[in-house]
Scaffold this active site. Structure first.
Site, PDB file in Angstrom:
ATOM      1  N   ALA A  25       0.839  -1.204   0.000  1.00  0.00           N
ATOM      2  CA  ALA A  25       0.000   0.000   0.000  1.00  0.00           C
ATOM      3  C   ALA A  25       0.870   1.249   0.000  1.00  0.00           C
ATOM      4  O   ALA A  25       0.653   2.171  -0.789  1.00  0.00           O
ATOM      5  CB  ALA A  25      -0.933  -0.014   1.206  1.00  0.00           C
ATOM      6  N   LYS A  26       1.885   1.261   0.870  1.00  0.00           N
ATOM      7  CA  LYS A  26       2.687   2.500   0.949  1.00  0.00           C
ATOM      8  C   LYS A  26       3.655   2.628  -0.222  1.00  0.00           C
ATOM      9  O   LYS A  26       3.897   3.723  -0.707  1.00  0.00           O
ATOM     10  CB  LYS A  26       3.410   2.587   2.298  1.00  0.00           C
ATOM     11  N   HIS A 271       4.710 -13.807 -13.632  1.00  0.00           N
ATOM     12  CA  HIS A 271       5.224 -12.657 -14.390  1.00  0.00           C
ATOM     13  C   HIS A 271       5.874 -13.091 -15.715  1.00  0.00           C
ATOM     14  O   HIS A 271       5.571 -12.542 -16.773  1.00  0.00           O
ATOM     15  CB  HIS A 271       6.287 -11.902 -13.585  1.00  0.00           C
TER      16      HIS A 271
HETATM   17  P1  NDP Z   1       1.929  -6.990   4.327  1.00  0.00           P
HETATM   18  O1  NDP Z   1       2.533  -8.148   4.996  1.00  0.00           O
HETATM   19  O2  NDP Z   1       2.549  -5.662   4.515  1.00  0.00           O
HETATM   20  O3  NDP Z   1       0.404  -6.987   4.787  1.00  0.00           O
HETATM   21  C1  NDP Z   1      -0.533  -5.949   4.481  1.00  0.00           C
HETATM   22  C2  NDP Z   1      -1.361  -5.692   5.728  1.00  0.00           C
HETATM   23  O4  NDP Z   1      -2.138  -6.855   6.012  1.00  0.00           O
HETATM   24  C3  NDP Z   1      -0.529  -5.443   6.966  1.00  0.00           C
HETATM   25  O5  NDP Z   1      -0.203  -4.094   7.104  1.00  0.00           O
HETATM   26  C4  NDP Z   1      -1.433  -5.923   8.065  1.00  0.00           C
HETATM   27  O6  NDP Z   1      -2.331  -4.875   8.381  1.00  0.00           O
HETATM   28  C5  NDP Z   1      -2.253  -7.025   7.415  1.00  0.00           C
HETATM   29  N1  NDP Z   1      -1.720  -8.339   7.786  1.00  0.00           N
HETATM   30  C6  NDP Z   1      -0.440  -8.761   7.735  1.00  0.00           C
HETATM   31  N2  NDP Z   1      -0.332 -10.036   8.129  1.00  0.00           N
HETATM   32  C7  NDP Z   1      -1.564 -10.437   8.447  1.00  0.00           C
HETATM   33  C8  NDP Z   1      -2.110 -11.653   8.906  1.00  0.00           C
HETATM   34  N3  NDP Z   1      -1.346 -12.729   9.118  1.00  0.00           N
HETATM   35  N4  NDP Z   1      -3.418 -11.718   9.129  1.00  0.00           N
HETATM   36  C9  NDP Z   1      -4.197 -10.652   8.903  1.00  0.00           C
HETATM   37  N5  NDP Z   1      -3.740  -9.474   8.465  1.00  0.00           N
HETATM   38  C10 NDP Z   1      -2.452  -9.362   8.229  1.00  0.00           C
HETATM   39  O7  NDP Z   1       1.782  -7.348   2.794  1.00  0.00           O
HETATM   40  P2  NDP Z   1       2.224  -6.524   1.526  1.00  0.00           P
HETATM   41  O8  NDP Z   1       1.678  -5.156   1.633  1.00  0.00           O
HETATM   42  O9  NDP Z   1       3.664  -6.718   1.293  1.00  0.00           O
HETATM   43  O10 NDP Z   1       1.497  -7.325   0.351  1.00  0.00           O
HETATM   44  C11 NDP Z   1       0.100  -7.305   0.168  1.00  0.00           C
HETATM   45  C12 NDP Z   1      -0.261  -8.254  -0.953  1.00  0.00           C
HETATM   46  O11 NDP Z   1       0.386  -7.840  -2.139  1.00  0.00           O
HETATM   47  C13 NDP Z   1       0.205  -9.679  -0.713  1.00  0.00           C
HETATM   48  O12 NDP Z   1      -0.718 -10.540  -1.298  1.00  0.00           O
HETATM   49  C14 NDP Z   1       1.527  -9.758  -1.448  1.00  0.00           C
HETATM   50  O13 NDP Z   1       1.832 -11.052  -1.841  1.00  0.00           O
HETATM   51  C15 NDP Z   1       1.219  -8.884  -2.646  1.00  0.00           C
HETATM   52  N6  NDP Z   1       2.406  -8.294  -3.237  1.00  0.00           N
HETATM   53  C16 NDP Z   1       3.245  -7.514  -2.494  1.00  0.00           C
HETATM   54  C17 NDP Z   1       4.345  -6.933  -3.080  1.00  0.00           C
HETATM   55  C18 NDP Z   1       5.232  -6.024  -2.300  1.00  0.00           C
HETATM   56  O14 NDP Z   1       6.150  -5.483  -2.913  1.00  0.00           O
HETATM   57  N7  NDP Z   1       5.026  -5.819  -1.012  1.00  0.00           N
HETATM   58  C19 NDP Z   1       4.651  -7.144  -4.528  1.00  0.00           C
HETATM   59  C20 NDP Z   1       3.672  -7.946  -5.215  1.00  0.00           C
HETATM   60  C21 NDP Z   1       2.601  -8.498  -4.581  1.00  0.00           C
HETATM   61  P3  NDP Z   1      -3.071  -4.756   9.791  1.00  0.00           P
HETATM   62  O15 NDP Z   1      -2.325  -5.578  10.773  1.00  0.00           O
HETATM   63  O16 NDP Z   1      -3.019  -3.296  10.066  1.00  0.00           O
HETATM   64  O17 NDP Z   1      -4.424  -5.254   9.496  1.00  0.00           O
HETATM   65  C1  BG6 Z   2       7.128  -9.186  -7.160  1.00  0.00           C
HETATM   66  C2  BG6 Z   2       7.896 -10.318  -6.535  1.00  0.00           C
HETATM   67  O1  BG6 Z   2       5.954  -9.663  -7.727  1.00  0.00           O
HETATM   68  O2  BG6 Z   2       7.946  -8.582  -8.158  1.00  0.00           O
HETATM   69  C3  BG6 Z   2       9.195  -9.817  -5.946  1.00  0.00           C
HETATM   70  O3  BG6 Z   2       7.097 -10.885  -5.511  1.00  0.00           O
HETATM   71  C4  BG6 Z   2       9.996  -9.062  -6.989  1.00  0.00           C
HETATM   72  O4  BG6 Z   2       9.946 -10.894  -5.429  1.00  0.00           O
HETATM   73  C5  BG6 Z   2       9.125  -8.011  -7.645  1.00  0.00           C
HETATM   74  O5  BG6 Z   2      11.080  -8.451  -6.334  1.00  0.00           O
HETATM   75  C6  BG6 Z   2       9.874  -7.340  -8.777  1.00  0.00           C
HETATM   76  O6  BG6 Z   2       9.114  -6.322  -9.324  1.00  0.00           O
HETATM   77  P1  BG6 Z   2       9.791  -5.020  -9.923  1.00  0.00           P
HETATM   78  O7  BG6 Z   2       8.707  -4.355 -10.653  1.00  0.00           O
HETATM   79  O8  BG6 Z   2      10.270  -4.242  -8.740  1.00  0.00           O
HETATM   80  O9  BG6 Z   2      10.918  -5.486 -10.770  1.00  0.00           O
END
Ligand code: NDP
Ligand code: BG6
Length: 512
Positions: A25-26, A271
């Site tokens: 999100a951020k 991907h």
């Molecule tokens: P986070 O681990 O940061 O989780 C997002 C939010 O979900 C957290 O801030 C937390 O919010 C809540 N959360 C975390 N763990 C749990 C849990 N076990 N049970 C319930 N709520 C939980 O995930 P990301 O933001 O990294 O990723 C979000 C999605 O996007 C995932 O499906 C990930 O695979 C996908 N993704 C992420 C990428 C990345 O770069 N980060 C890239 C591509 C895909 P709170 O506790 O406030 O509810």
């Molecule tokens: C995400 C993978 O989907 O893509 C990560 O979960 C990988 O492991 C990322 O680092 C790469 O994306 P980008 O756009 O930063 O090259």
């Protein structure tokens, strides 16, 4: 085909970001929404509601995401052809004083709010619905739910949203789902069945952000809006196709997620397969999502069964580079000490159809490697009946570099100019950054967000595509797991395990 900028015609859109407190999100979602605001591409009126369990105020969320917001690049959009004039515009306007970044952020955040709630409690979703309604003021409105959540809460969230938060005002409802789309075919099907209970197929947008990258968006144009490539794109001319994704970073504390998936599931199965589809599919009947999808499906069905011998997997080890110690995968605190999860994968696929039969399709993806790159390389065959036997004649190669430094270039042989008959390899080069003054390259997430807003399903992944892709990788992943196949070690910052070179050599080719 709709253009992304039509989102500006929309009124009353609520974007709900579930998991707003999280990493994606951020780093990606709020910045993408802010980009739409900055580029003047946002809907006429919108409200953005962040939703998560953490106790945050609107101000806290703002502080959390602000450091990741894209900075204005100082480009003058008035002469740019990448953002057409606003459909709401009533003609030329007086030039207004541009807002500073701080002022833009202030304005953007006026439309952003935060709601605290769980992912599984009915009353929290009813409360969320009331909050959305408050901003909609009883008007016909549209709702976009972005699931930026870990997979274990996907279904709870989707089902509750479906039951308590869909608009009944006559506007649309759309839900965006992030990967991982399951861990195997069975978990993917379970996820799909769960989602289909609450949202219909036109409401579900499975995002693959690689598809939103500028050069990936150009693949269809390159292939189908130019006559020169069509006859070349064939087994009679092409020696091999390579799709290469390399990162320099390791898992960097994201091991909790990664260790359960590995490089094949994280990058190759989704991907890289999307890129492969766009590079290798037949020309679609039209550019409609249905027709493009039909070609991707046909291609996926033509891919031969793969075996563990078609794969090389690796895992990075610590390395001291110029006095700095780079940790190995197993040194990461978020990774199991005995993990055999692969951080590198190379494989060779075969496509059994008239165009590609016999052409090895090589894919490689790895973390902690020597460079950061994502590219497609089409290596052509040697010149038949070569006349220049006394010179080194390299085969032609078309390189489509997706990142960094977007470029498309063709390697050709040329005569060295002057009183010589020697040959040299030269480039027919289209490097995007040479044109950046007038070209605006959007972030993948911003483009895809636009597509969801306007309902352009073209850049999203269908259930059938994913299911077929899982059918290709599931048996080999299962085979590797059963045999506890150990990844080959490679040093942080290296090219990856040398076995990947032997794999290519077995198919008579070399990695570029
Ligand atoms: P986070 O681990 O940061 O989780 C997002 C939010 O979900 C957290 O801030 C937390 O919010 C809540 N959360 C975390 N763990 C749990 C849990 N076990 N049970 C319930 N709520 C939980 O995930 P990301 O933001 O990294 O990723 C979000 C999605 O996007 C995932 O499906 C990930 O695979 C996908 N993704 C992420 C990428 C990345 O770069 N980060 C890239 C591509 C895909 P709170 O506790 O406030 O509810
Ligand atoms: C995400 C993978 O989907 O893509 C990560 O979960 C990988 O492991 C990322 O680092 C790469 O994306 P980008 O756009 O930063 O090259």
């Amino acid at each position: 085909m709709p253009i992304a900028t039509d989102a500006r015609k929309l009124d009353n859109v609520t974007v709900v970001v579930l998991g707003a407190s999280g990493d994606l999100a951020k780093r990606k979602i709020y910045p993408a929404l802010f980009s739409l605001y900055q580029e003047g591409l946002k809907p006429k009126t919108w409200t953005i509601i962040g939703y998560a369990r953490s106790e945050l105020s609107d101000e806290d969320l703002k502080k959390r995401v602000t450091p990741f917001m894209p900075k204005p690049d100082g480009r003058d959009r008035s002469s740019s052809n990448s953002v057409p004039p606003s459909p709401n515009s009533t003609g030329p306007k007086k030039k207004e004083e541009p807002l500073t970044l701080e002022q833009k952020l202030e304005k953007f955040f006026e439309d952003c709010h935060y709601v605290q709630g769980s992912y599984d409690e009915q009353q929290d979703y009813e409360r969320l619905n009331k909050e959305i309604e408050k901003y909609e003021e009883g008007k016909k409105s549209n709702r976009l739910f972005y699931l930026s959540l870990p997979p274990n809460v996907f279904l709870d969230a989707a089902n509750n949203l479906g039951e308590f938060c869909k608009t009944k005002s006559g506007g649309w409802n759309r839900i965006v789902i992030e990967k991982p789309f399951g861990r195997d075919l069975a978990s993917f099907q379970e996820l799909s069945e769960g989602l289909n209970k609450s949202f219909n197929s036109h409401e579900i947008y499975r995002i693959d952000h690689f598809v939103g990258k500028e050069v990936v968006q150009n693949l269809n144009v390159l292939r189908f809006a130019n006559v020169i490539f069509d006859p070349l794109w064939h087994r009679s001319n092409i020696k091999c196709v390579q799709i290469i994704f390399k990162e320099q970073l390791g898992v960097e504390g994201r091991g909790g997620y990664f260790d359960h998936y590995g490089m094949i599931r994280d990058v190759v199965q989704n991907h890289l397969m999307q890129i492969l589809c766009l590079v290798c599919m037949e020309p679609p009947v039209s550019l409609s999502p249905e027709d493009i999808n039909a070609e991707k499906i046909k291609l996926l069905k033509a891919i031969s069964k793969i075996d563990k011998e078609d794969f090389v997997i690796g895992q990075y080890r610590a390395k001291n580079i110029s006095g700095k110690e780079y940790p190995g995968y197993l040194d990461d605190e978020t990774v199991d000490n005995n993990s055999i999860t692969e951080t590198f994968a190379a494989c060779v696929l075969k496509i059994k159809n008239r165009r590609w039969d016999g052409v090895p399709i090589l894919m490689k993806a790895g973390k902690a490697l020597d460079e950061k790159v994502l590219e497609v390389r089409i290596q052509f065959k040697d010149v038949p009946g070569n006349l220049y036997t006394e010179h080194k004649v390299s085969p032609n190669e078309l390189v489509i570099r997706i990142q960094p430094d977007e470029a498309i270039y063709f390697k050709i042989m040329n005569k060295i100019p002057g009183y010589t008959d020697r040959l040299t390899e030269s480039l027919l080069d289209f490097t995007y950054k040479d044109q950046k003054k007038s070209i605006n390259i959007p972030e993948a997430y911003a483009r895809l967000m636009c597509d969801v807003l306007i309902g352009n399903e073209n850049n999203f992944i269908s259930e059938e595509e994913l299911s077929l892709s899982w059918k290709i990788f599931d048996p080999v992943l299962e085979q590797m797991e059963k045999l506890h196949m150990t990844p080959e070690p490679y040093a942080f910052g290296s090219r990856g395990p040398v076995e990947a070179d032997y794999l290519a050599a077995r198919h008579g080719v070399k990695w570029s």
